[in-house]
Scaffold this active site. Structure first.
Site, short mmCIF file in Angstrom:
data_model
loop_
_atom_site.label_atom_id
_atom_site.label_comp_id
_atom_site.label_asym_id
_atom_site.label_seq_id
_atom_site.Cartn_x
_atom_site.Cartn_y
_atom_site.Cartn_z
N ASP A 45 0.79 -1.27 0.01
CA ASP A 45 -0.02 -0.22 -0.14
C ASP A 45 0.87 1.24 -0.11
OD1 ASP A 45 -1.81 2.00 0.57
OD2 ASP A 45 -2.38 1.14 2.78
N HIS A 60 -4.20 4.43 6.59
CA HIS A 60 -3.16 3.81 5.63
C HIS A 60 -1.88 4.44 6.28
CE1 HIS A 60 -5.85 2.94 2.27
NE2 HIS A 60 -6.43 4.04 2.46
#
Lengths: 560, 560
Positions: B199, B372
């Site tokens: 990610d 995130h």
């Protein structure tokens, strides 16, 4: 002549009328009206909202000014940003008015008027000057902002002094060495200010804005480590930023080239007027940069907001004639995205990265400072000016309300603070202040190409519908005598589906229109409006059931 | 059965094929292909870019999967966010595939499939499970993210282990008390990872994300000082956030009502599955809230991104049936605007302020944390997994490139890091890794209503043109025998100008078309294409000269 208040005579009220700049960022314009005299402060434009399809710019509604043009005594411009000068050419189509501003401000206005081929009566003033316009005695005070030569105004009127901050920040170390005249501000505050209008753009941000000098220091570090070509984007009007870029370029032995029409214009203007100080031999023609080694060149460019047609966007997409990006080029955004521009800016950032450039932008380095006062700076101005009444301006509602709360926290009574809208009048008498709602037309006027105000809600609604699902045209020829269809219906669509791949759907659509018209004929209906609405309904339902879309359906009949 | 490498036998390469999620935020989907077996990881959608007029959502191009559906061994979903599950119903139209996911993930998928009336083969797994799908041995590891029950994957393949981070952050104090299994991750790293996909969403942001718990503490402070009704907006899928809101509501003696369809669905689902723990008597029906004193009520709602049809937007504009805003209501955005949504969010904020609410949002308080990993967290994962090769995923180009640099700074050799595009193949052999460009169709597929992929560039271009200046239709009936105009030309426009106020312009436009057709007749031109292009050019030039606009001009002839 200014009339002195006479005993027993009731003075007229002073009307403060913002027709732009409230509940929005942009198109700043405020009118002061006293006894048949109108003073205009600024005359800005704004950029269209996303739902204003096809609109180029937005300007204030000038109808009140046009109607009352005999009252106008003058216009004072605080500084040369588009949201303070951008609508001037449009006003001048209807109204003659002398325009007062500092040299850089008027230079920028003049450039703009040339483009529009409009002539104006421009009158240069210097910070510190006081000008008398009817009963208004306008004292101009130097203030710091992200453009040189910015002013705030203390306007003496028969009912008291109105202080207008213009756009400002408090920069104790401005690049041009000309700081705010705090003595003068303190003097004005001490004499007493009836009403303050103050910039609210950053009323939500805590603390202080950093000095423009800080950007210079950050750039110096970046320039010093750069081993390749530097391309740096910023607002063309930020002459001080441009000056710092040039000085840093010289420090590291680089030449400077200018890219982008507005940057070229402003650099030429500011150099001519002495706001930019560029040693001879520093600037090179963009077309000649091929002969200059990469590590000896800085290119200053427009496009820091990712504007699609700007020089930087064209560089990023490989469409710029003179500047071809090379892997290793360093591209600096000396700016932050204005809310709403994030996606376009990041698109350009991504393209630059893809071409192999090193990109330095707001997310990765402090290479920009705001030009608008944050909360601690606002507090300072409130504490110096100490107005009796306060009107927050230049901001969306959320900014105005936070600015109002800030003022209240500093001691301005709640009832002396006004949150009003464009077109409201703040009426200031000797003893009391009242708000009259919705007195003056102040809707946004949309400019599309040469058209001013000819695109209204109906046209915008159509553009929105067209953009969402396109349209289907149903065309048929109708016999005059028998009122029957003798040709068609034919179906033409735009922006709906790719017809070649959807022939069945389009044929079925045609059939459905045919049936609808036949039903009308069977029932003896020959009224075109009824026939059209039958077609519209039948086809609309079919299309929605099949596709869940609602294109505009436009039946057109021709009488033959 | 998994084949063991035999002496002398050359193993096939493992192909890693991202068909979404690179150079974009959203529509994440990666294929692993080995020896005629395809494993699908995630199957997400994304939201349209601003120039994708009328498009509802964007999904990956499934043509490679459709063509090779006999090879598909299964689909593993890392978590239940739309950008990881949103395209599943569209894929299932063409392809049968067992879908593996944790309970909450599958619950969210099931809700979605119900809406689409699609049935699927859903197979529940728990974090820690290992599933064998063909030659792929997929080990699932619990990871923390802004949704419960998220996984990362360690996929053993004949050429080595592929580690896929999913979306993640490192939250040492997760709300559900189930932290990341660092032992397991360390074990995987120690055994050796051939390739990591990770990610990149926050690869530009320095430092660590704060724990979700911090938001709970911030909310507690706000809830404690609130004296009025609290309306709080967040992402419906963030079950942990919802849990904390409910717990804080209980702490201060408030009931909780739920507003917005997706919030209702997720709360019902998460409660049923045990992810939400709500004491009886806490939830009240939104319609019954009138009887509850304002200081005893919290309303949890959707619309934290300012979505125009969401509950919060309807509350802000006074169109919500059950919730009428009152002055003094406290409205909390427990979110930050996703880039591109700033304007819409601030529009809602302004409307709420205008109605007298106290609004708490990202600019004024820390009431949201990202899901995130930021740079320091990414470094930690890289250091634990220590992959031989690295492929940054889930990000725009600027994110991927920064993530690549980060990996390099941690010791991954430059040549072992790959920045590729959707549709490229990363081909991993025993000895080397190569990139094959543009091997698999991976363009964005646009969904408009029921239509999937039927709106392409031509339709979008027309919608853009229509939205900018509208269109003008020129319609005429032509006699079959003489090939002369016997009715019209008539002029109809949409989205161009307000016709009633521009009759002169429209009449002149009609006259110009008439002249163009007469010129054709004089010259004996009866070819319709030539006639149409004459009309288009004449009228186009006239309109541009008069208005500086370029509407679409559409001549339509009917043969009679």
């Amino acid at each position: 002549m200014r009339r002195k208040p006479r005993k027993g005579k009731v003075l007229p009220n002073l009307k403060v009328i913002p027709i732009g700049g409230l509940n929005e960022i942009g198109k700043n314009i405020t009118l002061l009206e006293y006894d048949d005299q109108i003073l205009i402060i600024d005359c800005g434009m704004s950029f269209p909202e996303s739902e204003m399809y096809g609109i180029d710019i937005v300007i204030p509604d000038f109808s009140y000014l046009i109607e009352n043009q005999h009252k106008i005594v003058g216009m004072v411009i605080t500084h040369g940003h588009e949201d303070h000068i951008g609508a001037i050419p449009y006003l001048l189509r209807y109204v003659k008015v002398p325009i007062y501003g500092t040299r850089l401000t008027l230079g920028l206005i003049e450039n703009k008027l040339k483009e529009h081929q409009v002539i104006a009566d421009l009158r240069t003033i210097n910070a510190g000057d006081t000008i008398k316009l009817g009963d208004f005695k306008v004292e101009t005070i130097r203030i710091t902002h992200s453009i040189a030569d910015a002013l705030c105004l203390a306007i003496e009127t028969p009912v008291g002094t109105v202080f207008h901050s213009g756009d400002f920040k408090i920069d104790h170390t401005p690049v041009d060495g000309e700081p705010i005249d705090f003595f003068k501000l303190a003097e004005i505050g001490k004499k007493g200010v009836k009403l303050m209008l103050c910039d609210s753009t950053n009323a939500i941000k805590p603390g202080f804005t950093a000095s423009e000098k800080n950007v210079g220091e950050a750039l110096e570090k970046i320039f010093k480590r750069a081993k390749t070509r530097i391309i740096i984007a910023t607002f063309s009007s930020n002459v001080h930023r441009v000056q710092m870029i040039i000085e840093n370029a010289i420090k590291v032995g680089r030449k400077v080239a200018i890219s982008g029409r507005s940057m070229e214009n402003v650099v030429a203007l500011a150099t001519e007027l002495g706001y930019l100080n560029i040693p001879e031999g520093t600037i090179v023609d963009l077309k000649m940069t091929k002969n200059i080694p990469d590590d000896q060149l800085v290119i200053i460019t427009t496009g820091s907001q990712g504007e699609p047609m700007s020089a930087l966007s064209r560089i990023a997409s490989g469409e710029h004639r003179a500047v071809k990006l090379k892997p290793g080029d360093m591209v600096i955004f000396s700016s932050t995205p204005i809310p709403g521009n994030e996606k376009t800016v990041f698109n350009v950032v991504n393209k630059l990265f893809e071409k192999g450039a090193e990109v330095i932008y707001s997310d990765v380095a402090d290479i920009h400072v705001s030009g608008h006062a944050q909360r601690e700076e606002l507090k300072l101005l409130h504490s110096i000016i100490k107005p009796e009444y306060f009107l927050p301006v230049h901001g969306e509602y959320r900014h105005l309300i936070e600015h109002a709360k800030l003022a209240e926290s500093l001691g301005t009574p709640h009832d002396n603070i006004f949150i009003i809208e464009n077109g409201d009048i703040l009426s200031i008498g000797q003893k009391n202040v009242t708000v009259q709602k919705n007195m003056v037309p102040a809707e946004a006027v949309l400019v599309d190409g040469l058209g001013v105000g000819d695109v209204g809600n109906i046209v915008l609604r159509d553009r929105k519908l067209l953009s969402e699902s396109g349209l289907i045209i149903v065309v048929a020829a109708i016999d005059k005598a028998s009122q029957t269809v003798i040709s068609g219906p034919d179906i033409i669509s735009r922006g709906f589906v790719y017809v070649r791949e959807n022939e069945e759907l389009m044929e079925e659509a045609r059939r459905i229109c045919e049936e609808a018209l036949m039903r009308c004929e069977d029932k003896g209906i020959s009224d075109w409006n009824t026939m059209k609405s039958q077609v519209r309904d039948s086809l609309g339902n079919y299309i929605y059931d099949t596709t869940k879309r609602r294109p505009i359906i436009l039946p057109i009949f021709l009488e033959v």
